[in-house]
Design a protein around this motif. Sequence first.
Motif, PDB file in Angstrom:
ATOM      1  N   HIS A   1     -32.034   4.935   7.401  1.00 46.98           N
ATOM      2  CA  HIS A   1     -32.286   3.801   8.297  1.00 46.98           C
ATOM      3  C   HIS A   1     -31.188   3.642   9.347  1.00 46.98           C
ATOM      4  O   HIS A   1     -31.421   3.088  10.420  1.00 46.98           O
ATOM      5  CB  HIS A   1     -32.455   2.503   7.505  1.00 46.98           C
ATOM      6  N   PHE A   2     -29.972   4.103   9.029  1.00 43.44           N
ATOM      7  CA  PHE A   2     -28.911   4.050  10.053  1.00 43.44           C
ATOM      8  C   PHE A   2     -29.361   4.816  11.292  1.00 43.44           C
ATOM      9  O   PHE A   2     -29.166   4.377  12.422  1.00 43.44           O
ATOM     10  CB  PHE A   2     -27.614   4.683   9.515  1.00 43.44           C
ATOM     11  N   LYS A   3     -29.957   5.953  11.040  1.00 41.32           N
ATOM     12  CA  LYS A   3     -30.374   6.832  12.124  1.00 41.32           C
ATOM     13  C   LYS A   3     -31.683   6.328  12.760  1.00 41.32           C
ATOM     14  O   LYS A   3     -31.807   6.261  13.977  1.00 41.32           O
ATOM     15  CB  LYS A   3     -30.566   8.230  11.538  1.00 41.32           C
ATOM     16  N   LEU A   4     -32.634   5.931  11.920  1.00 45.77           N
ATOM     17  CA  LEU A   4     -33.926   5.476  12.447  1.00 45.77           C
ATOM     18  C   LEU A   4     -33.744   4.268  13.356  1.00 45.77           C
ATOM     19  O   LEU A   4     -34.318   4.174  14.440  1.00 45.77           O
ATOM     20  CB  LEU A   4     -34.888   5.134  11.292  1.00 45.77           C
ATOM     21  N   MET A   5     -32.894   3.361  12.916  1.00 44.20           N
ATOM     22  CA  MET A   5     -32.673   2.154  13.719  1.00 44.20           C
ATOM     23  C   MET A   5     -31.866   2.470  14.987  1.00 44.20           C
ATOM     24  O   MET A   5     -32.065   1.855  16.027  1.00 44.20           O
ATOM     25  CB  MET A   5     -31.965   1.098  12.874  1.00 44.20           C
ATOM     26  N   ALA A   6     -30.970   3.432  14.872  1.00 42.91           N
ATOM     27  CA  ALA A   6     -30.197   3.850  16.048  1.00 42.91           C
ATOM     28  C   ALA A   6     -31.141   4.416  17.111  1.00 42.91           C
ATOM     29  O   ALA A   6     -30.954   4.185  18.309  1.00 42.91           O
ATOM     30  CB  ALA A   6     -29.160   4.884  15.645  1.00 42.91           C
TER      31      ALA A   6
END
Length: 178
Positions: free
Chosen positions: A49-54
């Motif tokens: 989710h860190f990446k998806l939200m980024a």
Amino acid sequence: MNDILYEKNKKENKDHVATPRWVVENIYELINIKQFQSIWFPFNNYDSHFKLMADELNLKYKATHIFDDLGNDFFSTEPPKNCELLISNPPFGQQNEIIKRTFELVEQHKIKSFCLLLPLSTLETEKRAEMWEKHIDKLSILIFKKRIKFLNCKTSFNTACCWVCYNISNLKQKIYWI
Ligand SMILES: C[S@@+](CC[C@H](N)C(=O)[O-])C[C@H]1O[C@@H](n2cnc3c(N)ncnc32)[C@H](O)[C@@H]1O
């Protein structure tokens, strides 16, 4: 090959858990993630989710993971150029070595600030206390009031957690409860 190893690790490694969306949303807001021009997620790839939200926020980041195409081991991977923020939920089992390398990167001016999601017990033991105390000036500790239910958890993992944040300008207090 890496995909097979990744799926095997995901199944078997108790450290291979993912951070739920609410935790990521919360920290992105608290630190105002949009102010950072170059971000590194050293334990993130695939469904993180860190990446998806980024991606949703159009942040400029590099996401690496030991099981990506390049086998980006945190201990030998260089941060992106002019990295302003390292943020991740690292494998807790390797926390001492991870904290050590993270501070080495700070001292080498390769990263300016970081947020590491760690067990609350990261604040104890002589070894870790020494590393934290040495950098106390710029540290803030964000303690979770409730337990995080990590995604893909294999055991009844139910550990108190905190964010240890270093050099984040809009965190003015040393301790927060979140
Ligand atoms: C606790 S999980 C967190 C995953 C993701 N950051 C998240 O929060 O959704 C830590 C991840 O780090 C990976 N990992 C373990 N050792 C690593 C290393 N030396 N370098 C890079 N990644 C590593 C594990 O495979 C695991 O997927």
